[in-house]
Design an enzyme around this catalytic site. Structure first.
Site, short mmCIF file in Angstrom:
data_model
loop_
_atom_site.label_atom_id
_atom_site.label_comp_id
_atom_site.label_asym_id
_atom_site.label_seq_id
_atom_site.Cartn_x
_atom_site.Cartn_y
_atom_site.Cartn_z
N CYS A 175 0.81 -1.22 0.00
CA CYS A 175 0.00 0.00 0.00
C CYS A 175 0.85 1.27 0.00
O CYS A 175 0.36 2.34 -0.35
CB CYS A 175 -0.92 -0.01 1.22
N HIS A 221 -10.27 -10.96 0.77
CA HIS A 221 -11.24 -10.67 -0.30
C HIS A 221 -12.24 -9.61 0.12
O HIS A 221 -12.74 -8.86 -0.73
CB HIS A 221 -11.99 -11.94 -0.72
#
Length: 393
Positions: A175, A221
């Site tokens: 990130c 997910h």
């Protein structure tokens, strides 16, 4: 009488005094890096979070797990995400169960990444008075695909950039990769003020989706989505007047936190790229953010109360909450991060640029310049970020 600074002993006239570079005051910058163009984009497929929760729950036989999964998705505080492929689609389900190899997934990544990255890059450059030869550096950041020649080469060819352009690919920085890429581009344009740099972040988490009987796969997910962002970086003389909407990069910072290696772990399996987030990560963020940011602000003659904008990586509720708690700032100052998380999920390196774009677009007439701090987290755990100014008027 001359006195030696090290020992206090008298120094004879004419004796040379050695001064290290670290003892010298910093030279005032003659140029600053400026974000002159910014564009974002996502795949067209919109996945509703509640629908995804119901469909994932159906994959599990254990009644306890099936009952738990909707709660996991609800806690994410995500409403929708965008995905290049639907990992729960019947065709992809067959692809996933074969199982798809890492080679298969990387070709799928390339197939979907190139058109999106090219489109977003073109829009970032649209309207800027540059010739292709002026783009001297391309930095591509991604943690969800690796193939060479890759997306970077496709961008060069599709945009008609110079074949002698310098290229840097930032892989597996997670990130925080956008801040790492931006720092590289910033250093380049300050060293070559007549040239421009193009930064492209592309993340397609959906092509690596795996569903085993593992709650970690479900958590992953439930958080991650797909997206792309592009920045055009140039250099400006410090005394030059800048147009409203430009973003000045005042400084970049990076800090590797001690004993946090388990916090964010990226890896490669036979059937795709993997990501593991430790339950200790929120604690690492709470204890690590404030010292890093406070020291950076001190180096720039500022303190936390001087900051108008906080671009916190929208990596998940605990990421935002613990960052806010560490800094001791109002929860309202993270509103833009919460908004991006709700609408797009965690798009890894791309997410922070979405937050920055929101801040640039929001008019604020009270101040001519808004000062902000942006930061994200990568494997290590590493805190990467920048101090910036948005020119309002």
């Amino acid at each position: 009488m001359n006195v030696s600074a090290e020992s206090g002993a008298p120094r004879r006239a004419g004796q040379r005094h050695e001064v290290g570079l670290a003892q010298l005051p910093p030279a005032p910058p003659t140029t600053v890096a400026v974000i002159e163009g910014l564009a974002t984009g996502t795949p067209r497929r919109v996945v509703n979070q509640s629908d995804a929760a119901d469909r994932v729950a159906e994959l599990f036989l254990d009644p306890g797990q099936r009952e738990r999964i909707p709660r996991v998705y609800q806690k994410s505080r995500i409403t929708t995400r965008r995905m290049a492929v639907d990992p729960l689609d019947a065709k992809f389900d067959v692809f996933r169960r074969e199982p798809a190899t890492i080679r298969d997934r990387m070709h799928l990544f390339y197939e979907h990444a190139v058109p999106l990255a090219v489109d977003v890059s073109k829009r970032a450059l649209a309207g800027l008075p540059y010739r292709a030869a002026e783009i001297g550096l391309l930095v591509l950041a991604t943690s969800t695909g690796f193939i060479a020649p890759g997306v970077d080469v496709a961008i060069v060819k599709e945009l008609g950039l110079s074949p002698s352009i310098s290229r840097v690919v930032v892989n597996f920085m997670g990130c925080a990769a956008a801040m790492n890429a931006l720092g590289t581009a910033t250093n380049y344009v300050r060293a070559h003020p007549a040239m421009k740099a193009l930064v492209v972040c592309i993340e397609l988490c959906s092509v690596n989706a795996v569903f085993a009987d593992d709650i970690n796969d479900v958590v992953i997910h439930s958080l991650f989505g797909d997206g792309c962002a592009a920045l055009v970086i140039g250099a400006s003389q410090v005394q030059e007047k800048l147009e409203p909407g430009k973003v000045v990069v005042r400084s970049s910072f990076s800090q590797l936190l001690d004993n946090t290696e388990d916090g964010i772990v990226l890896g490669v399996n036979h059937n795709g790229i993997t990501c593991e987030l430790s339950e200790n990560l929120p604690g690492y963020i709470f204890s690590g953010v404030a010292p890093v940011v406070t020291e950076m602000l001190w180096d720039n003659g500022l303190q936390i109360s001087d900051i108008d904008l906080w671009a916190i990586h929208p990596g998940g509720p605990k990421i935002i909450e613990q960052s806010v708690r560490s800094l001791g700032i109002s929860a309202e100052l993270a509103a833009q991060s919460w908004d991006v998380l709700a609408r797009f999920g965690n798009m890894l390196s791309v997410s922070l640029i979405f937050v920055l774009e929101t801040m640039v677009q929001q008019a604020e007439s009270a101040k001519a310049i808004s000062t902000g701090v942006a930061f994200a987290f990568g494997p290590g755990v590493t805190v990467e970020g920048m101090l910036f100014d948005i020119i309002r008027r």
